[in-house]
Design an enzyme around this catalytic site. Structure first.
Site, PDB file in Angstrom:
ATOM      1  N   SER A 130       0.842  -1.194   0.000  1.00 29.00           N
ATOM      2  CA  SER A 130       0.000   0.000   0.000  1.00 29.00           C
ATOM      3  C   SER A 130       0.875   1.240   0.000  1.00 29.00           C
ATOM      4  O   SER A 130       2.054   1.185   0.350  1.00 29.00           O
ATOM      5  CB  SER A 130      -0.900   0.018   1.243  1.00 29.00           C
ATOM      6  OG  SER A 130      -0.134   0.269   2.414  1.00 29.00           O
ATOM      7  N   ASP A 131       0.292   2.365  -0.374  1.00 24.83           N
ATOM      8  CA  ASP A 131       0.987   3.623  -0.140  1.00 24.83           C
ATOM      9  C   ASP A 131       0.800   3.991   1.335  1.00 24.83           C
ATOM     10  O   ASP A 131       0.051   3.347   2.079  1.00 24.83           O
ATOM     11  CB  ASP A 131       0.463   4.717  -1.071  1.00 24.83           C
ATOM     12  CG  ASP A 131       1.510   5.796  -1.337  1.00 24.83           C
ATOM     13  OD1 ASP A 131       2.427   5.958  -0.505  1.00 24.83           O
ATOM     14  OD2 ASP A 131       1.413   6.481  -2.370  1.00 24.83           O
ATOM     15  N   TYR A 132       1.457   5.042   1.743  1.00 22.91           N
ATOM     16  CA  TYR A 132       1.562   5.462   3.140  1.00 22.91           C
ATOM     17  C   TYR A 132       0.175   5.586   3.787  1.00 22.91           C
ATOM     18  O   TYR A 132      -0.584   6.491   3.464  1.00 22.91           O
ATOM     19  CB  TYR A 132       2.268   6.804   3.179  1.00 22.91           C
ATOM     20  CG  TYR A 132       3.028   7.140   4.433  1.00 22.91           C
ATOM     21  CD1 TYR A 132       4.412   7.253   4.420  1.00 22.91           C
ATOM     22  CD2 TYR A 132       2.374   7.381   5.628  1.00 22.91           C
ATOM     23  CE1 TYR A 132       5.127   7.599   5.552  1.00 22.91           C
ATOM     24  CE2 TYR A 132       3.071   7.725   6.769  1.00 22.91           C
ATOM     25  CZ  TYR A 132       4.447   7.834   6.736  1.00 22.91           C
ATOM     26  OH  TYR A 132       5.141   8.175   7.873  1.00 22.91           O
ATOM     27  N   THR A 133      -0.162   4.660   4.667  1.00 18.47           N
ATOM     28  CA  THR A 133      -1.427   4.607   5.433  1.00 18.47           C
ATOM     29  C   THR A 133      -2.671   4.574   4.554  1.00 18.47           C
ATOM     30  O   THR A 133      -3.765   4.893   5.019  1.00 18.47           O
ATOM     31  CB  THR A 133      -1.546   5.767   6.445  1.00 18.47           C
ATOM     32  OG1 THR A 133      -1.639   7.028   5.760  1.00 18.47           O
ATOM     33  CG2 THR A 133      -0.367   5.799   7.405  1.00 18.47           C
TER      34      THR A 133
END
Length: 756
Positions: free
Chosen positions: A282-285
């Protein structure tokens, strides 16, 4: 359990095992999976950052050391340097039950310590070998600092320059974007990932992130499948076909489901249709952010993501904290967790980390491999090749080396803004300012400097831009005092070089803008300099296409330099003084104003197309602006001139599966040696779904000495005639095709052929 049980046996065994990799049957990985508990498998799906570096989000992981020792971490990012990485790797291989090594990731977007031009600038070189070389150098430097996993290339098609992250990609075109995606993946990964000078590449952001509504970062995307497949998905697929090891999801939704939880995207398309067998992060959070999208609580969105095909959760720790409960409640299966864990372990295996967890930890490499003389030389060359000459009024450029120059502008002696956005591992103080570059390249010239203006006088804008440190510095002097100093300097000089444009963080992530013009403080400086009557060369620095109709109409020359990287000043001087003849070409259309956006060369005709720029009622045009852009895709001038002639094609009719060869004569008719990017565009005249006006389907960068003529050959392969139809089948249909070859996307010379 001894780590020796997972050591590679021989080179021969390595080859045999790699052959089995595609079937997910690596014996060492399968043996390890048999011994892992559910909690240990979940731990491998957790990617964290201890903070301390340049943040890419608002969350920083806590208790990282304790989590590594508890087997709850599969990888780290935001950590660099052999000493620091060795400490973290020690935690994993000496203090956990199964001694599974960590991945170490980083955003190495356009170079590591040797910072190259921003990707939009590199793309403007249209030089695939050069782009591949910059990726190789980035990998060599990053791995010398212990990093083995790169969150690059970013291949999102972007047709809205309001979106700040247009700076990170290759622009608007899927054909060119696909070629660049392939070159970068090959540059980062090489032929053998167990080589300690290569690293895992990550194609991002899957998918469509460059098409966010209103150009506003992290926003929604609404797009039909035909447009997706034909115009936005090709660069991702090109990276997959090139063997990219990992994929990062985007922040936006697709058909109402965020990418990190979108099963159609991550399983049906990525794995089943495209055959991707690496891992997805995933991307950041972005998993946690699905809560704000309205898809449930942390446990619900984490289960949605895993079941969709996401393998690793970046920073959010939703997998770590909820996945065991979801298994117990039947919301996810342990088999799905095992599949995700297997993919991450396989990536570690490919890197050779089970054979040697410390493979990328060598304190001797940093001194010799990072920011060395050879790397700087390539950075200087890459920067010069990225520049685009937008205008050369009365052939002011190139400048003579014995001349009196007034160097003015807020970016003329400003190291802090040379590297560009997304250069967290670079050191701005090691960059070459433009003042220093001009003095070095032309030591006999008289060069005097005046700031002339602030980048912007807007203190609120400066506060937003300066999150990572001062990029817009508002001088203690008044604007009038600075302007007067610059004008006095101009009066005493033969020529004015004005360096203007954006600060680095006026583009990039979370840097969307609705006003793409040069800030008013600098506009006033430019107008005043023009009023002096002196010859003026503008060096324009930005991370996006700008709206510059006023400046383009002035009696000035304009060199678009993007943000050029660590060798900025030297490269700009090389071009201004003619040591290199600029050959860059735009890879994103420049609008007249923001009201034209989105604007791109491969638009479709409407049923009522405007036949000229003269306003016609009941035709598709504007009342207050032209349809045509300010500067078209593929545009770029040179200090010399090129003439195209004798365009021809080898076949007027072909059958399915046959190729076509196109030839054109190219002559350098000017007074300088130089390069030209020969561009081939194709129009499918009639087909089952509405075709674009034209599409790029070939290009070749050619060097010609002054007076030289060469016959240029370009081939159209059967794949180049294909498109995704209404059923999403990749087909070519019988009919007439028009072929255009020339200097930019507005070329008019054509030949035709038909497909039976």
């Amino acid at each position: 359990m001894s780590i020796s049980k997972y050591i590679l046996f021989t080179v021969l065994n390595t080859i045999v095992i790699y052959g089995a990799y595609a079937q997910h049957n690596i014996p060492q990985v399968e043996e390890l999976l048999q011994q892992m508990t559910l909690e240990e498998k979940i731990g491998q799906l957790n990617l964290v950052t201890p903070g301390g570096g340049i943040a890419t989000g608002s969350v920083v992981s806590d208790n990282v050391e304790a989590k590594i020792k508890a087997g709850k971490v599969g990888g780290l990012f935001g950590v660099a340097g052999p000493e620091k990485i060795k400490i973290a790797q020690d935690f994993a291989v000496n203090h956990t039950r199964l001694r599974i090594p960590l991945l170490f990731g980083s955003d190495v977007i356009h170079g590591y310590k040797t910072t190259f031009p921003i990707p939009l600038g590199l793309a403007s070189s249209w030089d695939m070998e050069l782009i591949k070389k910059t990726a190789q150098i980035a990998a060599k430097e990053a791995t010398a600092d212990g990093i083995n996993w790169n969150f690059s290339p970013m291949v999102d098609i972007a047709r809205d320059p309001r979106w700040g992250r247009i700076a990170e990609g290759a622009g608007e075109d899927p054909y060119l974007g696909s070629a660049i995606a392939k070159a970068m993946v090959q540059g980062y990964q090489g032929d053998n990932l167990s080589n300690d000078k290569t690293m895992l590449a990550t194609v991002k952001h899957l998918a469509l992130y460059g098409a966010v509504d209103g150009g506003r970062d992290y926003n929604s995307v609404d797009m039909g499948r035909v447009k997706m497949f034909n115009q936005y998905l090709p660069p991702y697929k090109a990276a997959i076909d090139a063997g990219v090891s990992s994929v990062m999801t985007s922040f936006n939704d697709i058909d109402g489901i965020p990418a990190s939880g979108n099963k159609w995207l991550l399983t049906d398309l990525l794995r089943d249709r495209w055959g991707f067998d690496g891992f997805v992060v995933s991307d950041y959070t972005s998993v946690n952010e699905m809560i704000a999208h309205g898809l449930g609580d942390l446990q619900a969105v984490s289960a949605l993501a895993l079941n969709a095909g996401l393998d690793m959760d970046m920073v959010g720790e939703g997998f770590l904290t909820t996945m065991k409960n979801s298994v117990e409640e039947g919301k996810v299966s342990e088999d799905q967790i095992t599949k995700a864990c297997r993919r991450i372990l396989e990536a570690k295996y490919k890197l050779g980390l089970f054979e040697d967890p410390y493979r990328y930890i060598d304190t001797k490499r940093s001194a010799k491999d990072i920011l060395n003389e050879e790397n700087r030389k390539i950075a200087r060359e890459a920067a010069a090749r990225s520049f685009v000459l937008l205008k050369n009024h009365e052939n002011i450029l190139p400048l003579k080396k014995v001349i009196k120059i007034a160097l003015v502008g807020p970016l003329a002696n400003n190291k802090k803004n040379m590297l560009g956005t997304w250069a967290p591992t670079g050191n701005p103080q090691l960059s070459v300012s433009i003042l220093d570059g001009l003095k070095k390249v032309a030591p006999r010239a008289t060069i005097a400097y005046a700031k002339g203006a602030n980048i912007s006088n807007d203190t609120e804008l400066a506060t937003k831009v300066n999150v990572f440190g001062p990029r817009i510095e508002i001088d203690k002097r008044t604007p009038e005092e600075m302007l007067q100093e610059a004008l006095e300097l101009a009066d005493e000089s033969d020529v004015v070089v004005a360096v203007v444009g954006e600060a680095t963080e006026m583009s990039g992530e979370a840097s969307s803008r609705t006003d793409l013009s040069i800030p008013e403080a600098q506009k006033k400086l430019i107008r005043a300099l023009v009023a002096t009557g002196k010859p003026i060369a503008l060096v324009l620095m930005s991370g996006r296409p700008m709206t510059i109709p006023e400046e383009l109409a002035l009696p000035v020359s304009i060199l678009q330099a993007w943000h050029p990287g660590v060798e900025a000043g030297n490269a700009i001087a090389d071009v201004l003084f003619g040591d290199y003849n600029p050959a860059g070409k735009l890879t994103a259309t420049w609008p007249v104003n923001v009201g034209q956006i989105p604007i791109y060369y491969s638009m479709k005709n409407t049923g009522r197309p405007a036949t000229s720029e003269t306003f016609q009622k009941f035709k598709s045009n504007y009342l207050d602006a032209p349809n045509a852009p300010l500067l078209p895709f593929g545009y770029g001038l040179s200090y010399t001139q090129f003439k195209y002639s004798d365009l021809s094609i080898d076949k007027e009719e072909i059958g399915q599966g046959q190729s076509v060869t196109v030839t054109v004569n190219l002559k350098n008719t000017g007074n300088y040696d130089g390069e030209e990017v020969v561009q081939l565009y194709l129009r499918d005249v009639v087909r089952s779904i509405t075709p674009p006006i034209r599409e790029l389907k070939g290009f070749k960068k050619v060097f010609l000495r002054k007076g030289e003529t060469r016959t240029i050959t370009l081939a159209l392969a059967p794949e180049d005639l294909k498109f995704y139809n209404g059923q999403l089948d990749f087909v070519s249909e019988p009919g007439e095709f028009e072929v255009y070859v020339g200097t930019d996307s507005n070329v008019t010379e054509k030949v035709t052929f038909s497909l039976k």
